[in-house]
Design a protein around this motif. Structure first.
Motif, PDB file in Angstrom:
ATOM      1  N   ARG A   8      -9.374  15.487  -9.140  1.00  0.00           N
ATOM      2  CA  ARG A   8      -9.028  15.394  -7.728  1.00  0.00           C
ATOM      3  C   ARG A   8      -8.654  13.960  -7.362  1.00  0.00           C
ATOM      4  O   ARG A   8      -9.412  13.031  -7.647  1.00  0.00           O
ATOM      5  N   PHE A   9      -7.486  13.824  -6.745  1.00  0.00           N
ATOM      6  CA  PHE A   9      -7.026  12.543  -6.222  1.00  0.00           C
ATOM      7  C   PHE A   9      -6.861  12.645  -4.701  1.00  0.00           C
ATOM      8  O   PHE A   9      -6.482  13.707  -4.182  1.00  0.00           O
ATOM      9  N   ILE A  10      -7.105  11.547  -4.040  1.00  0.00           N
ATOM     10  CA  ILE A  10      -6.785  11.406  -2.619  1.00  0.00           C
ATOM     11  C   ILE A  10      -5.752  10.302  -2.513  1.00  0.00           C
ATOM     12  O   ILE A  10      -5.960   9.199  -3.045  1.00  0.00           O
ATOM     13  N   ILE A  11      -4.634  10.583  -1.863  1.00  0.00           N
ATOM     14  CA  ILE A  11      -3.610   9.565  -1.634  1.00  0.00           C
ATOM     15  C   ILE A  11      -3.650   9.212  -0.150  1.00  0.00           C
ATOM     16  O   ILE A  11      -3.314  10.039   0.703  1.00  0.00           O
ATOM     17  N   PRO A  12      -4.059   7.989   0.186  1.00  0.00           N
ATOM     18  CA  PRO A  12      -4.304   7.633   1.584  1.00  0.00           C
ATOM     19  C   PRO A  12      -3.072   7.095   2.297  1.00  0.00           C
ATOM     20  O   PRO A  12      -1.947   7.188   1.805  1.00  0.00           O
ATOM     21  N   HIS A  13      -3.326   6.533   3.481  1.00  0.00           N
ATOM     22  CA  HIS A  13      -2.292   5.867   4.290  1.00  0.00           C
ATOM     23  C   HIS A  13      -1.135   6.803   4.637  1.00  0.00           C
ATOM     24  O   HIS A  13       0.028   6.414   4.623  1.00  0.00           O
ATOM     25  N   GLY A  14      -1.483   8.055   4.906  1.00  0.00           N
ATOM     26  CA  GLY A  14      -0.458   9.018   5.271  1.00  0.00           C
ATOM     27  C   GLY A  14       0.391   9.481   4.120  1.00  0.00           C
ATOM     28  O   GLY A  14       1.414  10.143   4.323  1.00  0.00           O
ATOM     29  N   GLY A  15      -0.002   9.129   2.885  1.00  0.00           N
ATOM     30  CA  GLY A  15       0.771   9.560   1.724  1.00  0.00           C
ATOM     31  C   GLY A  15       2.005   8.735   1.452  1.00  0.00           C
ATOM     32  O   GLY A  15       2.922   9.187   0.759  1.00  0.00           O
TER      33      GLY A  15
ATOM     34  N   TYR B  44       0.830  -1.199   0.000  1.00  0.00           N
ATOM     35  CA  TYR B  44       0.000   0.000   0.000  1.00  0.00           C
ATOM     36  C   TYR B  44       0.871   1.258   0.000  1.00  0.00           C
ATOM     37  O   TYR B  44       0.635   2.207  -0.741  1.00  0.00           O
ATOM     38  N   LEU B  45       1.873   1.274   0.870  1.00  0.00           N
ATOM     39  CA  LEU B  45       2.705   2.466   1.027  1.00  0.00           C
ATOM     40  C   LEU B  45       3.587   2.691  -0.206  1.00  0.00           C
ATOM     41  O   LEU B  45       3.800   3.823  -0.637  1.00  0.00           O
ATOM     42  N   ASN B  46       4.106   1.592  -0.766  1.00  0.00           N
ATOM     43  CA  ASN B  46       4.905   1.706  -1.990  1.00  0.00           C
ATOM     44  C   ASN B  46       4.076   2.293  -3.132  1.00  0.00           C
ATOM     45  O   ASN B  46       4.545   3.141  -3.899  1.00  0.00           O
ATOM     46  N   ALA B  47       2.844   1.804  -3.260  1.00  0.00           N
ATOM     47  CA  ALA B  47       1.988   2.271  -4.361  1.00  0.00           C
ATOM     48  C   ALA B  47       1.615   3.742  -4.187  1.00  0.00           C
ATOM     49  O   ALA B  47       1.567   4.502  -5.167  1.00  0.00           O
ATOM     50  N   ASP B  48       1.350   4.159  -2.943  1.00  0.00           N
ATOM     51  CA  ASP B  48       1.014   5.568  -2.704  1.00  0.00           C
ATOM     52  C   ASP B  48       2.188   6.473  -3.079  1.00  0.00           C
ATOM     53  O   ASP B  48       2.012   7.519  -3.709  1.00  0.00           O
ATOM     54  N   THR B  49       3.393   6.057  -2.682  1.00  0.00           N
ATOM     55  CA  THR B  49       4.588   6.841  -3.000  1.00  0.00           C
ATOM     56  C   THR B  49       4.816   6.882  -4.506  1.00  0.00           C
ATOM     57  O   THR B  49       5.125   7.932  -5.085  1.00  0.00           O
ATOM     58  N   MET B  50       4.653   5.735  -5.157  1.00  0.00           N
ATOM     59  CA  MET B  50       4.827   5.636  -6.607  1.00  0.00           C
ATOM     60  C   MET B  50       3.861   6.573  -7.329  1.00  0.00           C
ATOM     61  O   MET B  50       4.251   7.300  -8.250  1.00  0.00           O
ATOM     62  N   ALA B  51       2.590   6.558  -6.893  1.00  0.00           N
ATOM     63  CA  ALA B  51       1.589   7.394  -7.550  1.00  0.00           C
ATOM     64  C   ALA B  51       1.945   8.870  -7.415  1.00  0.00           C
ATOM     65  O   ALA B  51       1.841   9.638  -8.383  1.00  0.00           O
ATOM     66  N   PHE B  52       2.372   9.276  -6.234  1.00  0.00           N
ATOM     67  CA  PHE B  52       2.735  10.686  -6.026  1.00  0.00           C
ATOM     68  C   PHE B  52       3.881  11.089  -6.949  1.00  0.00           C
ATOM     69  O   PHE B  52       3.856  12.161  -7.563  1.00  0.00           O
ATOM     70  N   MET B  53       4.892  10.219  -7.065  1.00  0.00           N
ATOM     71  CA  MET B  53       6.033  10.547  -7.908  1.00  0.00           C
ATOM     72  C   MET B  53       5.629  10.587  -9.378  1.00  0.00           C
ATOM     73  O   MET B  53       6.119  11.436 -10.146  1.00  0.00           O
ATOM     74  N   GLN B  54       4.730   9.711  -9.799  1.00  0.00           N
ATOM     75  CA  GLN B  54       4.241   9.755 -11.177  1.00  0.00           C
ATOM     76  C   GLN B  54       3.592  11.109 -11.473  1.00  0.00           C
ATOM     77  O   GLN B  54       3.781  11.682 -12.552  1.00  0.00           O
ATOM     78  N   LEU B  55       2.848  11.612 -10.507  1.00  0.00           N
ATOM     79  CA  LEU B  55       2.179  12.895 -10.702  1.00  0.00           C
ATOM     80  C   LEU B  55       3.189  14.039 -10.791  1.00  0.00           C
ATOM     81  O   LEU B  55       3.017  14.967 -11.589  1.00  0.00           O
ATOM     82  N   ILE B  56       4.240  13.977  -9.983  1.00  0.00           N
ATOM     83  CA  ILE B  56       5.281  15.007 -10.049  1.00  0.00           C
ATOM     84  C   ILE B  56       5.940  15.023 -11.428  1.00  0.00           C
ATOM     85  O   ILE B  56       6.234  16.084 -11.989  1.00  0.00           O
ATOM     86  N   LEU B  57       6.167  13.837 -11.988  1.00  0.00           N
ATOM     87  CA  LEU B  57       6.885  13.737 -13.257  1.00  0.00           C
ATOM     88  C   LEU B  57       6.063  14.185 -14.458  1.00  0.00           C
ATOM     89  O   LEU B  57       6.592  14.285 -15.559  1.00  0.00           O
ATOM     90  N   SER B  58       4.783  14.441 -14.247  1.00  0.00           N
ATOM     91  CA  SER B  58       3.888  14.706 -15.374  1.00  0.00           C
ATOM     92  C   SER B  58       3.344  16.132 -15.342  1.00  0.00           C
ATOM     93  O   SER B  58       3.573  16.891 -14.404  1.00  0.00           O
ATOM     94  N   ASP B  59       2.593  16.438 -16.378  1.00  0.00           N
ATOM     95  CA  ASP B  59       1.813  17.675 -16.434  1.00  0.00           C
ATOM     96  C   ASP B  59       0.323  17.340 -16.456  1.00  0.00           C
ATOM     97  O   ASP B  59      -0.479  18.034 -17.095  1.00  0.00           O
ATOM     98  N   LEU B  60      -0.048  16.275 -15.759  1.00  0.00           N
ATOM     99  CA  LEU B  60      -1.424  15.776 -15.809  1.00  0.00           C
ATOM    100  C   LEU B  60      -2.440  16.857 -15.455  1.00  0.00           C
ATOM    101  O   LEU B  60      -3.491  16.971 -16.095  1.00  0.00           O
ATOM    102  N   PHE B  61      -2.130  17.664 -14.446  1.00  0.00           N
ATOM    103  CA  PHE B  61      -3.129  18.627 -13.990  1.00  0.00           C
ATOM    104  C   PHE B  61      -3.216  19.866 -14.891  1.00  0.00           C
ATOM    105  O   PHE B  61      -4.114  20.681 -14.721  1.00  0.00           O
ATOM    106  N   LYS B  62      -2.311  19.960 -15.850  1.00  0.00           N
ATOM    107  CA  LYS B  62      -2.510  20.964 -16.901  1.00  0.00           C
ATOM    108  C   LYS B  62      -3.624  20.510 -17.837  1.00  0.00           C
ATOM    109  O   LYS B  62      -4.396  21.323 -18.351  1.00  0.00           O
ATOM    110  N   ASP B  63      -3.684  19.199 -18.058  1.00  0.00           N
ATOM    111  CA  ASP B  63      -4.748  18.649 -18.903  1.00  0.00           C
ATOM    112  C   ASP B  63      -6.071  18.540 -18.150  1.00  0.00           C
ATOM    113  O   ASP B  63      -7.141  18.663 -18.756  1.00  0.00           O
ATOM    114  N   PHE B  64      -5.985  18.297 -16.832  1.00  0.00           N
ATOM    115  CA  PHE B  64      -7.191  18.118 -16.012  1.00  0.00           C
ATOM    116  C   PHE B  64      -7.070  18.966 -14.745  1.00  0.00           C
ATOM    117  O   PHE B  64      -6.846  18.448 -13.646  1.00  0.00           O
ATOM    118  N   PRO B  65      -7.227  20.272 -14.862  1.00  0.00           N
ATOM    119  CA  PRO B  65      -7.010  21.141 -13.702  1.00  0.00           C
ATOM    120  C   PRO B  65      -7.995  20.924 -12.560  1.00  0.00           C
ATOM    121  O   PRO B  65      -7.704  21.289 -11.416  1.00  0.00           O
TER     122      PRO B  65
END
Length: 254
Positions: free
Chosen positions: A219-226, A195-216
């Motif tokens: 909304r995502f929630i990253i659980p388990h303390g992030g 769970y914790l590995n996947a949450d960290t992975m997802a956050f880093m994927q978002l940093i590496l992208s411009d996803l929120f330029k396409d979808f401002p």
């Protein structure tokens, strides 16, 4: 109002795990004739009440929370089990059960759905179930970034194969909680590391992208303390800066 934004139905009536055990066995054997019939599931309203009164409702009263945003058992989503048809039926069953809980206790629970994801199946195939559940009053979904169950062989969340479901989330104005399911990779423990590995992975994927330029408004929630993010905030903030991405704000930790 105090809202618990991350509740799972972990005390389901006992006939649900019976059904899933039979479904899983039939899927493993690739024997469609052995698949249990959905009509054979027996879960009365009284059983549902009993399963909640001594658990989630008791904890609500003890802790002073007013409302739980409630979804199926996350480790039980089991997207790596069976094929798309198995995942679809299992998701519909679990989501319908959450809808029954909300109907019985509308002041205590509101629904979030699991999606019928499956390895190698385009994320857009989950849109129909998302729409069905939002029409029932659900306010979001759990989105699994790794349907393989621990082998991380899906495209990153920022890949355009995910865009159709993001478009639908924006259209419906509901968020997605990033949430993997049970782990079948023996190198990882489901709740202790996966769970914790996947949450960290997802956050880093978002940093590496411009996803929120396409979808401002996505909304995502990253659980388990992030995952590791709050404990290595300087690392992620520095990476964003080095990659010439928008500077991460400290208030995101709050």
């Amino acid at each position: 109002m105090i809202i618990d934004c991350h509740g799972h139905y972990t005390t389901e009536p006992k006939d649900l795990p019976r059904f899933r055990k039979e479904q899983t066995a039939a899927a493993a054997a690739k024997d469609k004739s052995a698949m249990p019939a959905r009509s054979g599931l027996k879960m009365s309203d009284d059983e549902i009440r009993e399963s909640l009164e001594g658990a989630q409702l008791k904890l609500q009263r003890e802790r002073g929370t007013d409302l739980t945003i409630f979804s199926p058992r996350a480790s039980g989503m089991g997207h790596h089990i069976g094929d798309e048809a198995v995942s679809t039926e299992w998701s519909q069953i679990c989501n319908d059960l959450i809808a029954r809980v909300v109907h019985l206790y509308p002041k205590n629970f509101i629904g979030v759905c699991q999606l019928p994801q499956s390895p190698g199946v385009p994320p857009k195939n989950s849109i129909a179930e998302l729409e069905r559940c939002v029409k029932m009053g659900f306010v979001g979904c759990n989105l699994n970034p790794d349907p393989s169950g621990g082998y991380f062989n899906s495209p990153p969340l920022t890949d355009k194969s995910w865009y159709p479901i993001y478009e639908k989330l924006v259209e419906l104005d509901v968020p997605a909680m990033i949430h993997v399911s049970g782990c079948c990779n023996p190198a990882q423990h489901t709740t202790g590391s996966y769970y914790l590995n996947a949450d960290t992975m997802a956050f880093m994927q978002l940093i590496l992208s411009d996803l929120f330029k396409d979808f401002p408004t996505l909304r995502f929630i990253i659980p388990h303390g992030g995952g590791a993010v709050p404990y290595h905030w300087g690392r992620f903030r520095g990476l964003a800066q080095e990659l010439k991405k928008p500077l991460l704000k400290d208030h995101l930790l709050n």
